[in-house]
Design an enzyme around this catalytic site. Sequence first.
Site, mmCIF file in Angstrom:
data_model
loop_
_atom_site.group_PDB
_atom_site.id
_atom_site.type_symbol
_atom_site.label_atom_id
_atom_site.label_comp_id
_atom_site.label_asym_id
_atom_site.label_seq_id
_atom_site.Cartn_x
_atom_site.Cartn_y
_atom_site.Cartn_z
ATOM 1 N N TRP A 91 0.979 -1.183 -0.139
ATOM 2 C CA TRP A 91 -0.156 0.022 -0.062
ATOM 3 C C TRP A 91 0.822 1.386 -0.034
ATOM 4 O O TRP A 91 0.282 2.485 -0.034
ATOM 5 C CB TRP A 91 -0.913 -0.131 1.235
ATOM 6 C CG TRP A 91 -1.811 -1.209 1.274
ATOM 7 C CD1 TRP A 91 -3.178 -1.285 0.780
ATOM 8 C CD2 TRP A 91 -1.440 -2.538 1.891
ATOM 9 N NE1 TRP A 91 -3.567 -2.574 1.169
ATOM 10 C CE2 TRP A 91 -2.763 -3.359 1.874
ATOM 11 C CE3 TRP A 91 -0.512 -2.825 2.704
ATOM 12 C CZ2 TRP A 91 -2.864 -4.519 2.533
ATOM 13 C CZ3 TRP A 91 -0.424 -4.138 3.199
ATOM 14 C CH2 TRP A 91 -1.728 -5.026 2.922
ATOM 15 N N ASP A 92 2.126 1.086 0.030
ATOM 16 C CA ASP A 92 2.989 2.320 0.082
ATOM 17 C C ASP A 92 2.758 2.966 1.407
ATOM 18 O O ASP A 92 2.720 4.212 1.477
ATOM 19 C CB ASP A 92 2.731 3.317 -1.006
ATOM 20 C CG ASP A 92 3.915 4.338 -1.052
ATOM 21 O OD1 ASP A 92 5.043 3.968 -0.461
ATOM 22 O OD2 ASP A 92 3.893 5.422 -1.728
ATOM 23 N N TYR A 93 2.746 2.249 2.622
ATOM 24 C CA TYR A 93 2.351 2.769 3.785
ATOM 25 C C TYR A 93 3.940 3.018 4.408
ATOM 26 O O TYR A 93 4.009 2.196 5.667
ATOM 27 C CB TYR A 93 1.364 1.856 4.545
ATOM 28 C CG TYR A 93 0.000 2.154 4.290
ATOM 29 C CD1 TYR A 93 -0.520 3.426 3.482
ATOM 30 C CD2 TYR A 93 -0.958 1.158 4.609
ATOM 31 C CE1 TYR A 93 -1.939 3.388 3.315
ATOM 32 C CE2 TYR A 93 -2.296 1.267 4.322
ATOM 33 C CZ TYR A 93 -2.867 2.378 3.425
ATOM 34 O OH TYR A 93 -3.836 2.548 3.326
#
Length: 654
Positions: free
Chosen positions: A322-324
């Site tokens: 999620w590109d977290y």
Amino acid sequence: MRYWRQLLIVCAGIAQGAAAQDWPYYRGDQGGSGFSALQQINSDNVSDLQMAWQYRSGEAQEFAEQLPRSAMETTPILLPEAAGGYLVFCTAFNQVIALNPETGVEQWRYNPRISLAGERPFKCRGVAWWSDHKNPADQCAHRILTATHDRRLIALNAKDGSLCKDFGNGGTVKLYSSDEGFVPGDIGSVSPPVIVNDTIVVGSAVVDFVRAHTPRGTIKAFDVRSGAPRWQFEPIPVDAEAANADQWPEDAVAVSGGANAWAPLSVDEARDLVFIPTGAPSPDYYGALRPGDNRYANSLVVLRGSTGEMVWHFQFVHHDVWDYDTPAQPMLIDLRRDGKMIPAVVQLTKQGFVFVFHRETGKPLFPIVETAVSQRSVAGEQLSATQPSSPALPRLMVQQLHAEDAWGLTPLDRGACRKKIAGLHNDGLFTALQEQPTLMMPGSLGGANWGGGVFWPERQQLVVNVNATPFMGYLKPTVREEKGEHIPPAGRTMRISMAGTPYTVVVESLLSPLGIPCSAPPWGKLLAIDLASGEMKWQSPLGSVHQMAPVQLPFDINWGTPNLGGALMTAGKLVFIGATMDRRFRAFSADSGKVLWQHDLPADAVASPMTYRRGGRQYVVIAAGGHHMYQREMGDSLIAFALAEPESEKSSAD
């Protein structure tokens, strides 16, 4: 021995309190509190605040061609008189500039003449200062340390900006080698280095969304006097003997990369600890090539400053797709509990959670639970069955959106949004992207981002600026290579081919036919949490959307805007913040969240402000340079504000 250790800790606390009155570190102190004890400017007189001076670096002209992919995210530091007494900052293109703090007149400038190669945006958030107490007569006894876009670590004489010749190779240490996969422009530095007991520690920024195999996010440490290497930490295992090897494939460094610390680091010198927030492994949205939790990515990693050995760690996202990234500087605070002060560290996340740990042991000071999440994903993906959350503290934003939540200015608008949302794949927080449109709430912008939070120790009050705009995205089988910014520009669709994978990721804002987000405002907000009680104190919209409409409106609409940058908290009961996409700099009441003052700027202030006192006046300084991401007007200004007729301090804090 224990007595001396406790004495060191007490002395460090006193020094940190003094530092908070000036500003010798990127966020005021080494623990990133963003708090100042100054209160000449306060909630009673802030309406009288005026511009004291404005400085322009000249980069808007010098780098006019590259300016559209840059961001002036800098926060200056103020040097003590013994080091020159200058206000020192770095520009987007890594020039280091010293100003007279009372007039804004340039005193010296160093230009590293960086390589402009590659696709990474140009930015520099700050520099570091170090004083050599062992050799106070040395020519470079006071040093400015800066890390550049093209991966160099440079030491400068704080008094005149000349290179410290005894550091590295004539003042410069190269932070890369070809065997580490360095490609000019693919890996650089954006956040300032930190110094823990004469050891410099440096993270990196990596282009982690266009290829599966990217440079890995090695943390590097050097001797502050000589520049000699001291240790390095690998968040991705380089061999089967690594402690985290069982959480990665055997060929981890060949199929992935990243897990780098691009956000600012924090230091507890008395405890010889450095706190490192790590990001996602590459590529951001597809993890089939890197099965496992990918431990040390998406984590808070705490290392011994003198040796680099692991002290403790915690992972906020298992197997991130999620590109977290862990986006914000860890905040080192003293948490009041049962009449005692506990050394703590606060970590904010893009997911909208607030995590709090005991600084020495990593024990959670508010409960953390592992919650089951959706397992639906594209073929070959192996998601984690659970993800951590912090349910005892308020969530920074709404993390779910359903068709019945659709918002719009008109029934037609709401109906269109309702239909859009209903058609999305949507299993709540941690829904992985599918080959069909998927809700992203929050998106990779957050939640919290690199501006992080600020903390008032006496009140135990945490203040955070938050993004709350929904996105939608999907994975499209790659037919041809596509490139773009890793967060979609306003109103546009982002398409990036993740080379080495079967997919191109497509992301766009979830908007109505009128170009308005499909979720209810505010879309950007500022909020306060009482960490002693764990309760939300107030929430306020942050920013007016009047300049973001297709046609600029002549009046404010305070529904909140996307925001990048951080805040400043002062004992004057004020929270100063730019960050918004409306060219405004604001002061909020720390008591109520009400806007008490605002000032128009020449460009958006996508940076964190700072404050200091010189010549009997308190100054508040903010960089206003715009931001490439939202196609806003760009600039190169550093602006200082002060009261026209300074009043006496209401306490003896100075």
